[in-house]
Design a protein around this motif. Structure first.
Motif, short mmCIF file in Angstrom:
data_model
loop_
_atom_site.label_atom_id
_atom_site.label_comp_id
_atom_site.label_asym_id
_atom_site.label_seq_id
_atom_site.Cartn_x
_atom_site.Cartn_y
_atom_site.Cartn_z
N ALA A 68 -18.41 80.89 87.73
CA ALA A 68 -18.26 80.70 89.49
C ALA A 68 -19.69 81.01 89.95
CB ALA A 68 -17.08 80.53 90.38
N ASP A 69 -20.22 79.92 91.04
CA ASP A 69 -21.45 80.17 91.22
C ASP A 69 -20.68 79.75 93.02
OD1 ASP A 69 -22.71 81.48 89.36
OD2 ASP A 69 -24.16 79.90 89.58
N ILE A 70 -21.01 81.12 94.03
CA ILE A 70 -20.11 80.28 95.25
C ILE A 70 -21.36 80.78 96.36
CG2 ILE A 70 -18.88 80.74 97.06
CD1 ILE A 70 -17.07 81.89 95.20
N GLU A 71 -21.55 79.42 96.70
CA GLU A 71 -23.25 79.50 97.78
C GLU A 71 -22.72 78.75 98.85
OE1 GLU A 71 -26.72 77.99 96.81
OE2 GLU A 71 -26.02 77.12 95.03
N GLY A 72 -21.30 78.57 99.15
CA GLY A 72 -20.59 78.25 100.42
C GLY A 72 -19.45 78.56 100.49
N HIS A 73 -18.79 77.75 101.36
CA HIS A 73 -16.90 78.90 101.68
C HIS A 73 -15.59 78.72 100.68
CE1 HIS A 73 -19.86 78.54 105.33
NE2 HIS A 73 -18.88 79.42 105.96
N PHE A 74 -14.94 79.69 101.17
CA PHE A 74 -14.07 80.07 100.01
C PHE A 74 -13.08 80.34 100.43
CE2 PHE A 74 -11.15 82.04 96.26
CZ PHE A 74 -11.33 81.29 96.23
N GLU A 75 -11.90 80.22 100.67
CA GLU A 75 -10.63 81.44 101.50
C GLU A 75 -9.62 81.55 100.62
OE1 GLU A 75 -7.99 81.41 105.18
OE2 GLU A 75 -9.97 80.41 105.05
N GLY A 76 -8.97 81.74 99.85
CA GLY A 76 -7.78 82.42 98.72
C GLY A 76 -8.38 82.81 98.22
N ILE A 83 -17.90 85.41 84.64
CA ILE A 83 -18.81 86.47 85.33
C ILE A 83 -18.52 85.01 86.87
CG2 ILE A 83 -21.73 86.63 85.94
CD1 ILE A 83 -21.56 86.65 83.51
N LEU A 84 -18.42 86.23 88.27
CA LEU A 84 -18.80 85.14 88.99
C LEU A 84 -19.27 85.76 89.75
CD1 LEU A 84 -16.83 84.46 91.96
CD2 LEU A 84 -16.11 86.55 92.54
N ASN A 85 -20.76 84.59 90.50
CA ASN A 85 -21.94 85.35 91.20
C ASN A 85 -21.46 84.28 92.68
OD1 ASN A 85 -23.70 85.64 88.81
ND2 ASN A 85 -23.47 83.66 87.96
N VAL A 86 -22.05 85.45 93.58
CA VAL A 86 -21.86 85.57 95.00
C VAL A 86 -23.42 85.36 95.61
CG1 VAL A 86 -20.62 86.06 97.15
CG2 VAL A 86 -19.39 86.58 95.00
N LYS A 87 -23.63 84.46 96.06
CA LYS A 87 -25.02 84.21 96.22
C LYS A 87 -25.10 84.73 98.07
CE LYS A 87 -26.14 82.06 92.99
NZ LYS A 87 -27.15 82.37 91.96
N GLU A 95 -8.59 86.70 97.83
CA GLU A 95 -8.90 87.88 96.81
C GLU A 95 -9.85 87.96 95.10
OE1 GLU A 95 -4.27 88.67 95.51
OE2 GLU A 95 -3.66 87.84 96.68
N VAL A 96 -10.00 88.35 94.66
CA VAL A 96 -10.63 87.96 93.92
C VAL A 96 -10.30 89.09 92.81
CG1 VAL A 96 -13.06 88.68 92.69
CG2 VAL A 96 -12.65 87.56 95.05
N VAL A 97 -10.56 88.22 91.22
CA VAL A 97 -9.85 88.90 89.85
C VAL A 97 -11.02 87.93 89.14
CG1 VAL A 97 -8.28 89.36 88.03
CG2 VAL A 97 -7.92 89.16 90.40
N CYS A 98 -11.88 89.44 88.90
CA CYS A 98 -12.82 88.44 87.71
C CYS A 98 -13.24 89.77 86.59
CB CYS A 98 -13.90 88.23 88.77
SG CYS A 98 -14.79 89.17 89.19
N GLY A 99 -14.21 88.92 85.53
CA GLY A 99 -14.35 89.77 84.17
C GLY A 99 -16.02 91.09 85.02
N LYS A 100 -16.87 90.13 85.41
CA LYS A 100 -17.71 90.76 86.36
C LYS A 100 -18.47 89.91 87.74
CE LYS A 100 -20.26 92.17 81.82
NZ LYS A 100 -21.28 91.82 80.25
N LEU A 101 -19.34 91.48 87.99
CA LEU A 101 -18.82 90.23 89.42
C LEU A 101 -20.75 90.38 89.64
CD1 LEU A 101 -18.17 89.43 92.67
CD2 LEU A 101 -17.48 92.08 93.21
N SER A 102 -21.18 89.92 90.65
CA SER A 102 -22.71 89.56 90.97
C SER A 102 -22.24 88.92 92.32
CB SER A 102 -23.92 89.04 90.25
OG SER A 102 -24.83 88.67 90.86
N VAL A 103 -23.13 90.29 93.61
CA VAL A 103 -22.89 89.87 94.61
C VAL A 103 -24.61 90.01 95.22
CG1 VAL A 103 -22.26 90.45 97.24
CG2 VAL A 103 -20.94 90.39 95.54
N GLU A 104 -25.00 89.04 96.19
CA GLU A 104 -26.55 88.71 96.42
C GLU A 104 -26.46 89.44 97.94
OE1 GLU A 104 -28.29 85.34 96.49
OE2 GLU A 104 -28.41 85.32 94.04
#
Length: 134
Positions: A68-76, A83-87, A95-104
């Motif tokens: 997942a790549d998130i640039e907008g809004h997420f609630e849940g 890999i979760l990429n947070v722009k 809540e977040v459950v992920c293998g790898k996390l990248s937060v800008e």
């Protein structure tokens, strides 16, 4: 003789579903292929591929996907296998459950986070052999 067989997931690789800006969907989405969301989803999303929530996009509900790549809004609650990429302009609550996390830098990340390198092996129901012998 001229029947087309349904395409397998490997045939869908590289193809992306898209919900454009200004569109609102209320309900659940289940997709075997990648997905780009620039509109709004009020409901749950599940995919064997990748979801991209664009800068104008939002999801209020649960997500289960491979990447997942998130640039907008997420609630849940979001569960990402790899890999979760947070722009930088994203807003995440829940809540977040992920293998790898990248937060800008600049991202709003107000969530509990559990990183599980083997998310594929989510805990099964019932005690393990080790728990039974204890």
């Amino acid at each position: 003789m001229f029947e087309k067989s349904p395409k397998s997931y490997t045939d869908l690789l590289g193809k992306t579903n898209r919900i454009v800006e200004g569109t609102t969907i209320t309900g659940d989405i289940n997709s075997p292929a990648d997905f780009r969301l620039d509109g709004h989803l009020i409901g749950n999303f599940q995919s064997k591929g990748k979801i991209v929530i664009g800068p104008a996009g939002s999801v209020k509900g649960d997500i289960i996907c491979k990447n997942a790549d998130i640039e907008g809004h997420f609630e849940g609650k979001i569960q990402v296998l790899e890999i979760l990429n947070v722009k930088s302009k994203s807003h995440i609550k829940g809540e977040v459950v992920c293998g790898k996390l990248s937060v800008e830098p600049g991202a709003e990340f107000s969530a509990s986070c559990v990183m599980k390198p083997n998310v594929k092996n989510l805990p099964h129901h019932g005690p393990t052999k080790e728990e039974q012998s204890a």
